[in-house]
Design a protein around this motif. Sequence first.
Motif, PDB file in Angstrom:
ATOM      1  N   GLU A   7      26.821   5.790  13.447  1.00  0.00           N
ATOM      2  CA  GLU A   7      27.966   6.455  12.838  1.00  0.00           C
ATOM      3  C   GLU A   7      29.164   5.523  12.699  1.00  0.00           C
ATOM      4  OE1 GLU A   7      28.770  10.195  14.727  1.00  0.00           O
ATOM      5  OE2 GLU A   7      26.919  11.072  13.961  1.00  0.00           O
ATOM      6  N   GLU A   8      29.202   4.436  13.497  1.00  0.00           N
ATOM      7  CA  GLU A   8      30.266   3.443  13.377  1.00  0.00           C
ATOM      8  C   GLU A   8      29.717   2.207  12.683  1.00  0.00           C
ATOM      9  OE1 GLU A   8      31.789   2.653  17.274  1.00  0.00           O
ATOM     10  OE2 GLU A   8      33.111   4.380  17.217  1.00  0.00           O
ATOM     11  N   TYR A  10      31.072  -1.560  11.815  1.00  0.00           N
ATOM     12  CA  TYR A  10      32.131  -2.549  11.979  1.00  0.00           C
ATOM     13  C   TYR A  10      32.185  -3.483  10.775  1.00  0.00           C
ATOM     14  CZ  TYR A  10      33.146  -1.095  16.676  1.00  0.00           C
ATOM     15  OH  TYR A  10      33.546  -0.353  17.755  1.00  0.00           O
ATOM     16  N   TRP A 116      36.704  -0.881  11.702  1.00  0.00           N
ATOM     17  CA  TRP A 116      35.423  -0.222  11.533  1.00  0.00           C
ATOM     18  C   TRP A 116      35.602   1.084  10.789  1.00  0.00           C
ATOM     19  CZ3 TRP A 116      37.941  -0.264  16.194  1.00  0.00           C
ATOM     20  CH2 TRP A 116      38.170   0.947  16.829  1.00  0.00           C
ATOM     21  N   ASN A 118      34.200   4.942  10.625  1.00  0.00           N
ATOM     22  CA  ASN A 118      33.530   5.989  11.376  1.00  0.00           C
ATOM     23  C   ASN A 118      33.042   7.042  10.393  1.00  0.00           C
ATOM     24  OD1 ASN A 118      32.577   7.495  13.508  1.00  0.00           O
ATOM     25  ND2 ASN A 118      34.552   8.391  14.002  1.00  0.00           N
ATOM     26  N   LYS A 119      31.741   7.255  10.386  1.00  0.00           N
ATOM     27  CA  LYS A 119      31.146   8.227   9.475  1.00  0.00           C
ATOM     28  C   LYS A 119      30.840   9.513  10.239  1.00  0.00           C
ATOM     29  CE  LYS A 119      28.019   5.155   8.885  1.00  0.00           C
ATOM     30  NZ  LYS A 119      26.815   4.432   8.556  1.00  0.00           N
ATOM     31  N   TYR A 121      32.726  11.939  11.087  1.00  0.00           N
ATOM     32  CA  TYR A 121      33.685  12.158  12.173  1.00  0.00           C
ATOM     33  C   TYR A 121      33.976  13.635  12.425  1.00  0.00           C
ATOM     34  CZ  TYR A 121      37.574  12.874   8.869  1.00  0.00           C
ATOM     35  OH  TYR A 121      38.400  13.346   7.887  1.00  0.00           O
TER      36      TYR A 121
END
Length: 173
Positions: A7-8, A10, A116, A118-119, A121
């Motif tokens: 989900e992250e 970078y 980064w 964040n997907k 969220y």
Amino acid sequence: MGREAKEESYVHGSASSWIRMKHSGLYNLRELMNATRGFLESKGYFIMDSEQSESVKSGGKEIAFEWKAVRNVSDYVQFFFQAEIVILREVDVLVEENGHKVRMQQGDIEVRFRTWMNKNYKQTFYGPSKEFLRRTYEKYIIKQQLSSYEGKLNNDGDAFWDLIKKTLGGKTR
């Protein structure tokens, strides 16, 4: 697995590493702080101060700042900037600039940051049964959009980096 496995994502640095710049010599701390924070605010980031410390030693001040900035890009994606500034042996000096005396700082400064994306969220896809749906959604439905977001975050990070170099006078090690 591709980038959709986490989900992250970078863009600059990683969860355990930073982009770093060191500078020894003259700098204007107020100008650096105003420039970096102003840049992030102009891009729509909300800045949270997470740590600030200052101590006076015989060789000068030791100062540390840490902050995180977040920006909601969509209902699915957030951008994050995390920055730290660590200063050792700082002393205030007066420098003549264009016929005027200007207060600046002299010391060793290290600036580090990472960015980064964040997907998911909002936890739209939450739980083991929905993990497959999240990965499928990212891999096939919004793949181009995520790539575009990553490019925008990369551009923001590069511009931030250039701003730091410019503010420190381009004299870094």
